[in-house]
Scaffold this active site. Structure first.
Site: not given
Ligand code: MG
Length: 473
Positions: A37-38, A77, A81, A130, A132, A155, A220, A272-273, A293
């Site tokens: 994540d991130d 996010c 996903r 996660k 989401h 998150s 994240h 994811d980003n 992001k």
């Molecule tokens: Mg993210």
């Protein structure tokens, strides 16, 4: 009667003749999809990371193929996903942004996820981490094809300790199946728990083809490492967290080796980003890409991506051709012989790219933020449309304590064309020198707008579907 007797004898002979069932079926490899994540494009050693080391992820890259132009279609996010799990642009699914505890919608149960696709083909399916895609029971992983689930519904910053929104969020539930089994007071052990749950799933399903979707909540913010890694990197909390995620990958590979599953398991690792830049030292490394992001600049949408399957995917390849997370589902369909979803998807089978080959380019990729078509990419060419995006004003003093600085919104006044092959930092508009390419990309954008709409030009698409809504409000 005689023929019955005969088939009875044949059945007995057959029984004794039978070899023990193979532990693994090469036509149905295990799939482990790890989604950070991130995590930014520059965060792995093999992508140039400095300040921390990622030896297990670097080994994974050395054992497989590493993509240098791999994208998410939406740099946030929930949308990212949705796209990964369905092979479909998220705005086609009416999923944008990052859902929180007030959301009354989620991924429509009518959509087919990778888990549902593989389950229909005899796979055991598990998710850790996660989700989401809607926190109400009717949208949770159990209703989207996963046999088991352990993780957070959204998150990890959506909790009462949020640095900018104190007491806006309720306690953060840790969910098993569909029930909250705890509310998190801190998150030091989260990555370890995810790892141990993943190892347990692998061990339990070692005799079956399995699909494990491990979606780390980290790196994240808020960044929490366990004792094993706190204070271990030169950089600080972000580097510690990167080292812990790297450790997690190493534990999973060790387990596969121990169970003799290494050569029958495809591992995919991506994010994811890009980095959440306003968090300064608590964000990842842009590696020369523009912004991060929440934007459609390369820093937001371009992510690290590794595919490794020892003995099958050639080791140590670097793939420079463009691909996207929406391509994962159709690629898995191809290699497992699974049936594609009935509803239209947007991704395509990139198995030849994974094998390190050069292929004819697919037409184009579209990049949306909510329903604004902000950019299209065709190979090395990227056309960015006039739009408003967030940035950090030059001269801002960045922090390294988990408190973000403020973004400002700025407007890109006119469309710009970039040659990403020479200019991945998107510094120089080359529209005037490339009229034919420009016309081609405008043509692709028109196709995307007619299909999925575009709030920037007021176009309504004909191919959009609906998110799922909770049945009682
Ligand atoms: Mg993210």
């Amino acid at each position: 009667m005689a023929s019955h007797f005969f088939s009875f004898i044949l059945a007995i002979l057959g029984f004794f003749n039978q070899e023990p069932p193979p532990k693994s079926n090469p036509n149905k490899p295990n799939i482990i999809l790890i989604f950070a994540d991130d995590m930014a494009f520059g965060d792995l050693g093999s992508y140039g990371a400095k300040g921390w080391k990622t030896p297990n992820l670097d080994q994974l890259a050395a054992d497989g193929v590493r993509f240098t132009q791999f994208y998410v279609p939406h740099a946030v996010c929930t949308a990212s996903r949705a796209a990964l799990l369905t092979g479909t642009y998220a705005n086609r699914l009416e999923l944008y942004g990052a859902l929180d505890h007030t959301a009354k919608h989620g991924l429509n149960p009518e959509e087919t996820t990778i888990a549902e696709m593989l389950k229909a083909n005899g796979y055991q399916t598990g998710m850790v981490g996660k989700w989401h895609l809607g926190h109400h029971a009717e949208f949770l992983p159990a209703r989207q094809g996963f046999d088991s689930y352990f993780g957070l519904p959204y998150s990890n910053d959506m909790w009462p300790n949020h640095p900018e929104s104190k007491n806006y969020y309720p306690p953060l539930p840790l969910i098993e199946g569909e029930k909250a089994i705890a509310y998190l007071e801190d998150q030091q052990e989260l990555t370890s728990w995810y790892t141990y749950k993943s190892l347990e799933f692998i061990e339990k399903n070692q005799e079956n083809p399995f699909f494990l979707y491990l979606a780390h909540s980290m790196p994240h913010v808020p960044l929490y490492s366990s004792d094993k890694f706190r204070g271990k990197s030169e950089q600080g909390a972000y580097g510690d967290m990167m080292m812990e995620i790297d450790w997690s990958v190493g534990e999973i590979r060790k387990k596969l080796k121990e169970l003799g599953l290494e050569e029958n398991t495809l591992i995919i690792f991506t994010s994811d980003n890009g980095p959440w830049l306003s968090y300064g030292g608590h964000a990842g490394l842009q590696a020369g890409l523009r912004e991060g992001k929440g934007t459609s600049w390369e820093g937001g949408i371009r992510v690290p991506a590794i595919f490794a399957w020892p003995g099958k995917i050639p080791a140590g390849k670097v793939q420079d051709q463009a691909a996207m997370t929406i391509d994962v589902l159709p690629t898995l369909a191809k290699i497992t012989g699974s049936k594609l979803p009935e509803l239209k998807i947007d991704g395509s089978d990139i198995w030849p790219l994974v094998m390190g080959e050069k292929v004819t380019l697919k037409p184009y990729f579209a990049y949306y933020n909510t329903n604004e078509l902000q950019a299209v990419i065709y190979g090395k060419w990227k056309l960015v449309f006039p739009h408003t995006y967030r940035t950090i004003p030059p001269g801002t003093e960045m922090r390294n304590d988990g408190i973000p600085v403020k973004y400002v919104n700025v407007k890109l006044e006119k469309a710009q064309l970039f040659d990403l092959g020479k200019d991945s930092g998107e510094t120089t508009d080359v529209a005037a020198q490339n009229p034919e390419i420009l016309a081609q990309l405008y043509g692709f954008a028109d196709q995307a707008r007619a299909d999925m709409g575009d709030a920037l030009t007021g176009k309504v698409g004909t191919g959009n579907r609906k998110a799922g809504r909770i049945s009682q409000e």
